[in-house]
Design an enzyme around this catalytic site. Structure first.
Site, PDB file in Angstrom:
ATOM      1  CG  HIS A   1      -2.075   0.912   1.089  1.00  0.00           C
ATOM      2  ND1 HIS A   1      -1.980   2.255   1.342  1.00  0.00           N
ATOM      3  CD2 HIS A   1      -3.337   0.679   0.668  1.00  0.00           C
ATOM      4  CE1 HIS A   1      -3.155   2.805   1.089  1.00  0.00           C
ATOM      5  NE2 HIS A   1      -4.000   1.874   0.677  1.00  0.00           N
TER       6      HIS A   1
ATOM      7  CG  ASP B   1      -8.622  -4.261  -2.822  1.00  0.00           C
ATOM      8  OD1 ASP B   1      -9.812  -4.089  -2.535  1.00  0.00           O
ATOM      9  OD2 ASP B   1      -7.913  -3.396  -3.364  1.00  0.00           O
TER      10      ASP B   1
END
Ligand code: CMC
Length: 428
Positions: free
Chosen positions: A307, A364
């Protein structure tokens, strides 16, 4: 911490204010940079060091793995609130009283219908069209049927545009899925809760009543809350920058949907499931895929890992991992890809490549496993992300408009040809 930053260029010193946010984040305010230095700009591809705005909506600390909406922790909101309350909180800044929530919901319900001609636009798409493309197009098309939502300046006009889109967007989401599956379009029922109605609109069989399943309602509520905002990510920045030209809310959202679609952003949830399926089909050899992810000559990345901001566990991933176990066991679903996901996570968390780069599972990684257990097709996963992110986009757009932010227009450092005279075609 000093309240000034000094920059020296060619022996000349320039002072810039240093400002601090409510969570003690520090920023150098360079608004005056170009003017005072006569043309010098900053260069920051991917905006890794650039704050594009001040915002009072969402706080996240990527080092500590903290995420809060309007000061409330994501853990508490996911456990105690419902999606509509969170939407209200994000957009208007406070948790609603029962009366405020009832009015908000009633206003949304009064707009939970779309012009029947939207069906003609939907019909023109082939069944093979990706739902994200269809959703972006239909959201943009809504503008034509709701022209009053475009030139909004007052808070009242903004409110009207907001409840309209919150009413109409779930219909577009459900219809996008139903069209793909050849199902007749359904409007749901205004007697249902916001999330219950979404499930009914998506799944109702034309010949029977839809029986609500509390496990699905809770799971969807939680997933939507966890996706509801994430400060200045790619799609949110797109919504803010599109809206900064005073384009209407609906087209700004359509731009955000397009930005979300990519596999490095919201599209990762579809990519994760496809990756896990591919690993399963390939015999479940997770080590082979770990090696591919680490090989700099292989474009493969471990989807659902890493991320831009989190250099620790994504707090949303922690909640979703627990929820995935619960939902699958409550629904009595056994999904072998859950084991593959757990195996990959364990290997990655022990592997120096991932540890050194601080790559952890993101939101996700496990969400697709829940969506699949709920009966949502894989191509709809990113659409579900968009449905959850809708209040966040709206809140950010509204904040940008109320703060009267200037049009978003970055600079560049030109590295092309310098002046050259035109060459006629026969001399090229
Ligand atoms: N698999 C393998 N290596 C990775 C991965 C990954 N998933 N993510 C980052 N790296 C490596 C990358 O190759 C780089 O290595 P090196 O320093 O040797 O060049 C290093 O880690 C830093 O990565 P980066 O690409 O510079 O980081 P970024 O901040 O530009 O990208 C990201 C962040 C999310 C795009 C990236 O981690 C990625 O592509 N992840 C997979 C896609 C994904 O899961 N996206 C969903 C993000 S969460 C949902 C949302 O968008 O809100």
């Amino acid at each position: 911490m000093s309240d000034k930053a000094i920059l020296e260029i060619n022996g000349e010193k320039y002072e810039f204010p240093v400002i601090t946010g409510t969570e003690n984040e520090v920023a150098i305010d360079i608004k005056a940079l170009r003017g005072s230095t006569k043309g010098v700009i900053t260069l920051d591809p991917g905006y890794k060091n650039t704050g594009s705005c001040e915002s009072a909506i969402t706080f996240l600390d990527g080092e500590k793995g903290i995420l809060r909406y309007r000061g409330y922790s994501i853990e508490e909101l996911a456990e105690k609130a419902d999606f509509l309350e969170v939407a209200y909180l994000l957009i208007f800044g406070e948790l609603p009283t029962q009366e405020q929530l009832d009015k908000f919901h009633a206003d949304i319900k009064s707009h939970s219908v779309v012009d029947d001609d939207i069906k003609k636009i939907l019909d023109a798409f082939p069944k093979s069209a990706h739902p994200m493309g269809v959703l972006a197009s239909l959201t943009s098309a809504l503008t034509a049927f709701n022209p009053t939502s475009v030139n909004v300046d007052s808070e009242e006009e903004m409110y009207n545009a907001i409840v309209r889109i919150l009413g109409k967007f779930p219909i577009l989401v459900a219809w996008t899925m139903r069209k793909k599956h050849g199902m007749p379009l359904d409007y749901g029922s205004s007697s249902l809760g916001y999330v219950e109605n979404i499930l009914q609109m998506m799944f109702k069989n034309p010949t029977s009543d839809y029986e609500q399943n509390p496990i699905l309602i809770n799971a969807l509520d939680k997933l939507l809350i966890l996706h509801a905002d994430h400060e200045q990510n790619c799609s949110t920045s797109t919504v803010r920058i599109t809206g900064s030209s005073h384009a209407g809310l609906f087209v700004s959202l359509a731009a955000g949907i397009s930005a979300l679609w990519g596999p490095l952003h919201g599209g990762a949830n579809q990519a994760v499931l496809e990756m896990l399926e591919a690993i399963k089909e390939d015999g479940g050899d997770t080590k082979k895929y770990m090696a591919k992810a680490k090989d700099k000559n292989d474009p493969f990345r471990l989807m659902g890992f890493g991320h831009r901001v989190y250099k620790n566990f994504d707090p949303r991933a922690k909640i979703i991992k627990v929820a995935a176990n619960e939902v699958l066991s409550d629904l009595g679903v056994e999904d072998p890809i859950l084991d593959i996901a757990r195996g990959l996570e364990k290997e990655a968390l022990e592997d120096p490549y991932f540890v050194d780069r601080k790559l952890y599972p993101n939101v996700d990684f496990y969400s697709g496993i829940i969506y699949r257990a709920m009966g949502i097709p894989v191509e709809m996963f990113t659409v579900m992300f968009a449905l959850g992110r809708l209040p966040g986009w709206i809140a950010q757009w509204r904040e940008m408009r109320l703060r009267k932010e200037p049009i978003g227009r970055p600079r560049q450092l030109y590295t092309g040809e310098t002046y050259r005279p035109f060459k006629s075609i026969e001399k090229r």
